[in-house]
Design an enzyme around this catalytic site. Structure first.
Site, short mmCIF file in Angstrom:
data_model
loop_
_atom_site.label_atom_id
_atom_site.label_comp_id
_atom_site.label_asym_id
_atom_site.label_seq_id
_atom_site.Cartn_x
_atom_site.Cartn_y
_atom_site.Cartn_z
N HIS A 1 0.81 -1.23 0.00
CA HIS A 1 0.00 0.00 0.00
C HIS A 1 0.84 1.28 0.00
O HIS A 1 0.62 2.17 -0.82
CB HIS A 1 -0.95 0.00 1.19
CG HIS A 1 -1.85 -1.18 1.18
ND1 HIS A 1 -2.57 -1.55 0.07
CD2 HIS A 1 -2.13 -2.11 2.13
CE1 HIS A 1 -3.26 -2.63 0.33
NE2 HIS A 1 -3.00 -3.00 1.57
N CYS B 1 -6.58 -6.75 4.11
CA CYS B 1 -7.84 -6.59 4.86
C CYS B 1 -8.93 -7.51 4.30
O CYS B 1 -9.94 -7.74 4.96
CB CYS B 1 -8.30 -5.15 4.82
SG CYS B 1 -8.35 -4.51 3.15
C1 LIG Z 1 -4.99 -9.90 7.71
C2 LIG Z 1 -4.82 -8.41 7.73
C3 LIG Z 1 -5.93 -7.58 7.77
C4 LIG Z 1 -5.79 -6.20 7.78
N1 LIG Z 1 -6.90 -5.41 7.80
C5 LIG Z 1 -6.75 -4.07 7.76
C6 LIG Z 1 -7.90 -3.22 7.70
O1 LIG Z 1 -9.04 -3.70 7.65
N2 LIG Z 1 -7.71 -1.87 7.69
C7 LIG Z 1 -6.46 -1.32 7.72
O2 LIG Z 1 -6.33 -0.09 7.69
N3 LIG Z 1 -5.35 -2.11 7.78
C8 LIG Z 1 -5.47 -3.45 7.79
N4 LIG Z 1 -4.36 -4.24 7.83
C9 LIG Z 1 -3.03 -3.62 7.88
C10 LIG Z 1 -2.53 -3.28 6.49
O3 LIG Z 1 -2.60 -4.40 5.66
C11 LIG Z 1 -1.08 -2.80 6.57
O4 LIG Z 1 -1.06 -1.66 7.39
C12 LIG Z 1 -0.56 -2.44 5.20
O5 LIG Z 1 -0.42 -3.60 4.44
C13 LIG Z 1 0.77 -1.73 5.28
O6 LIG Z 1 1.22 -1.47 4.00
P1 LIG Z 1 2.75 -1.22 3.71
O7 LIG Z 1 2.86 -1.00 2.24
O8 LIG Z 1 3.30 -0.20 4.61
O9 LIG Z 1 3.50 -2.56 4.14
P2 LIG Z 1 3.31 -4.10 3.77
O10 LIG Z 1 1.92 -4.40 3.40
O11 LIG Z 1 3.95 -4.85 4.88
O12 LIG Z 1 4.19 -4.27 2.45
C14 LIG Z 1 5.59 -4.16 2.45
C15 LIG Z 1 6.12 -4.72 1.15
O13 LIG Z 1 7.53 -4.59 1.13
C16 LIG Z 1 8.12 -5.76 0.59
N5 LIG Z 1 9.49 -5.84 1.11
C17 LIG Z 1 9.87 -5.81 2.41
N6 LIG Z 1 11.23 -5.85 2.51
C18 LIG Z 1 11.71 -5.90 1.26
C19 LIG Z 1 13.03 -5.97 0.72
N7 LIG Z 1 14.11 -5.97 1.49
N8 LIG Z 1 13.17 -6.01 -0.64
C20 LIG Z 1 12.07 -6.00 -1.44
N9 LIG Z 1 10.81 -5.95 -0.98
C21 LIG Z 1 10.62 -5.89 0.35
C22 LIG Z 1 7.22 -6.88 1.07
O14 LIG Z 1 7.33 -8.03 0.28
C23 LIG Z 1 5.84 -6.22 0.98
O15 LIG Z 1 5.23 -6.45 -0.27
C24 LIG Z 1 -4.48 -5.63 7.80
C25 LIG Z 1 -3.36 -6.46 7.78
C26 LIG Z 1 -3.51 -7.84 7.74
C27 LIG Z 1 -2.30 -8.71 7.72
#
Ligand SMILES: Cc1cc2nc3c(=O)[nH]c(=O)nc-3n(C[C@H](O)[C@H](O)[C@H](O)COP(=O)(O)OP(=O)(O)OC[C@H]3O[C@@H](n4cnc5c(N)ncnc54)[C@H](O)[C@@H]3O)c2cc1C
Length: 452
Positions: free
Chosen positions: A10, A42
């Site tokens: 995200h 989510c």
């Molecule tokens: C089951 C579940 C339900 C959820 N429900 C909700 C909800 O209803 N509402 C809400 O607001 N939030 C919800 N969340 C939380 C939400 O999904 C997370 O806050 C969100 O995914 C964060 O996004 P992000 O991009 O910061 O990190 P992440 O989703 O953790 O993505 C990080 C990305 O970085 C990549 N990555 C990491 N390190 C490296 C590296 N060294 N090299 C290359 N790639 C790398 C990973 O593969 C991953 O694709 C939920 C989470 C889960 C698990």
């Protein structure tokens, strides 16, 4: 301008898409170790429960869509080292093991979080799964077909949504948590008592106030042992919490104790030209006015978008967060924002709260349902700190209204008299949000009352 982005869910997708649009001349390279991007975790419980039939709906971007914006996406590539001084990174192609170096002018760290996996005895047994990404959700669905007894460890939002999904699929389900109450970080006991009752009424075993000590089984898990009991398990899902994925930046940028990167209001880390967003970061939590770790998709998309806006010059400030969230459990629509009464007291704040229980619209209407609204506020200043709502009718958007009130530092007196519409289909002349403010008005002669 050469921009490197690590991680594309995200926060990453929001940063990339907006960077490509705002700076068409930028050369953007994305590294993502997974085989998909922009997965809506989510939706996992809805997918596992069978409500979402086509998982493709859980994705909103793809490497092909990013390519149309001129972005190069290296899928199945893990960044294994970053040097923020020399502005270089080292990446490994996970398909063939080759490694190479890249340089950047600006680095966007959106590496997110990973589930906490304690070193329990027996943790290596088969059928002990995590619930974070698309591959996890497919494994959960596949393995749960053969499972009768499913144990979910961790009674936060994710654990509670999963136990409901498994129960609806006809499984025997146990929910274990070390805390005395489910959802204890998000809701006060008036709410969790009712939700726990609802889960129990649906046949879910609640094993609260107990800690997992080990997993037992021959090859596959068969029993979860806690300090107060033993639970049969063909499948275990660990939903204990999340840790920021920030090893790459350790020692190079300022972080909280748990490794969450600290960014300023323009999403800048403590190193020039290094930006971060989403679950890899701490957020500014308005109720306490301190940095906190609150991993949510809402924070991730906002922060990712702001990275792009501020990449060249500080332009748009982050407003902080209330950690607003919602959940539907069976018939109950529930949402919360900011602090609970319990969390405010834990943080040492002298807090008070009002609880409104009323029908959400006039009794002369053919149907009406009760709503439970609790608003928490600081005793001295009367500043609103948080609120929780629950009803069979979906009134969860009211919590977004309270989120705005907290954001703007509003007091209970203002909540009492702020203008909300009335129409019998939807509410009463005194909206229940006003009623909460009214209920908190001080019982003193008007001359001495708090001035708004
Ligand atoms: C089951 C579940 C339900 C959820 N429900 C909700 C909800 O209803 N509402 C809400 O607001 N939030 C919800 N969340 C939380 C939400 O999904 C997370 O806050 C969100 O995914 C964060 O996004 P992000 O991009 O910061 O990190 P992440 O989703 O953790 O993505 C990080 C990305 O970085 C990549 N990555 C990491 N390190 C490296 C590296 N060294 N090299 C290359 N790639 C790398 C990973 O593969 C991953 O694709 C939920 C989470 C889960 C698990």
């Amino acid at each position: 301008m050469k921009v490197a982005v690590i991680g594309c869910t995200h926060a990453g997708t929001a940063a990339i898409v907006n960077t490509a649009k705002l700076y068409p001349e930028a050369e953007i390279t994305v590294y993502e170790r997974n085989d998909n991007i922009s997965f809506l975790s989510c939706g996992i419980a809805l997918y596992v429960g069978g409500m979402v039939k086509d998982p493709q709906g859980l994705f909103y971007s793809s490497p092909a869509q990013l390519a149309e914006l001129g972005v190069k996406t290296n899928m199945r590539h893990e960044v294994i080292a970053v040097d923020t001084e020399s502005k270089t990174l080292r990446a490994r192609n996970l398909e063939n093991g080759t490694e190479f170096e890249d340089t950047f002018d600006k680095l966007i760290v959106t590496t997110g979080s990973w589930p906490v996996v304690p070193k329990f005895e027996g943790i290596e047994l088969e059928n002990i799964l995590l619930s974070k990404n698309f591959n996890h959700s497919n494994t959960i669905i596949e393995k749960s077909k053969q499972a009768n007894n499913i144990v979910v460890v961790g009674a936060g939002y994710i654990g509670v949504e999963l136990v409901e999904a498994f129960q609806l699929n006809g499984k025997q389900v146990t929910l274990i948590d070390a805390e005395e109450r489910i959802l204890s970080k998000y809701l006060d006991a008036e709410y969790t008592d009712k939700i726990e009752q609802s889960l129990s009424d649906h046949g879910i075993t609640l094993a609260l106030n107990q800690k997992v000590t080990k997993f037992v089984g021959e090859g596959k898990v068969s029993t979860v042992v806690t300090d107060r009991g033993e639970y049969k398990a063909d499948l275990v899902i660990l939903c204990i919490g999340f840790r920021p994925n920030t090893e790459l930046l350790k020692g190079q940028v300022d972080m909280l104790g748990n490794g969450a990167i600290i960014v300023d209001e323009y999403m800048r880390t403590s190193k020039p030209d290094v930006y971060a967003a989403g679950d890899s970061c701490a957020v500014f939590y308005n109720p306490t006015r301190e940095h906190a770790y609150i991993p949510l998709a809402t924070n991730a998309v906002r922060m990712g978008t702001l990275v792009a806006r501020n990449l060249v010059a500080p332009t748009v400030k982050y407003m902080g967060t209330q950690g607003t969230s919602g959940i539907k459990i069976y018939e109950d629509n529930i949402a919360g924002t900011g602090m609970t009464e319990a969390s405010a007291k834990e943080a040492g704040i002298d807090a008070e709260a009002v609880m409104i229980t009323d029908n959400y619209r006039p009794e002369f209407m053919p149907t009406h349902e009760p709503v439970m609204l609790k608003v928490v506020y600081e005793k001295d200043t009367r500043r609103i700190l948080g609120a929780q709502i629950m009803s069979k009718v979906d009134l969860t958007q009211s919590i977004n209204t309270i989120s705005v009130c907290i954001q703007n530092g509003m007091k209970m007196e203002e909540l009492a008299f702020v203008d909300f519409f009335f129409q019998p289909h939807y509410n009463k002349p005194w909206n229940f949000l006003n009623s909460a403010g009214l209920a908190a008005l001080p019982e003193v002669p008007a001359r001495e009352a708090v001035t708004v």
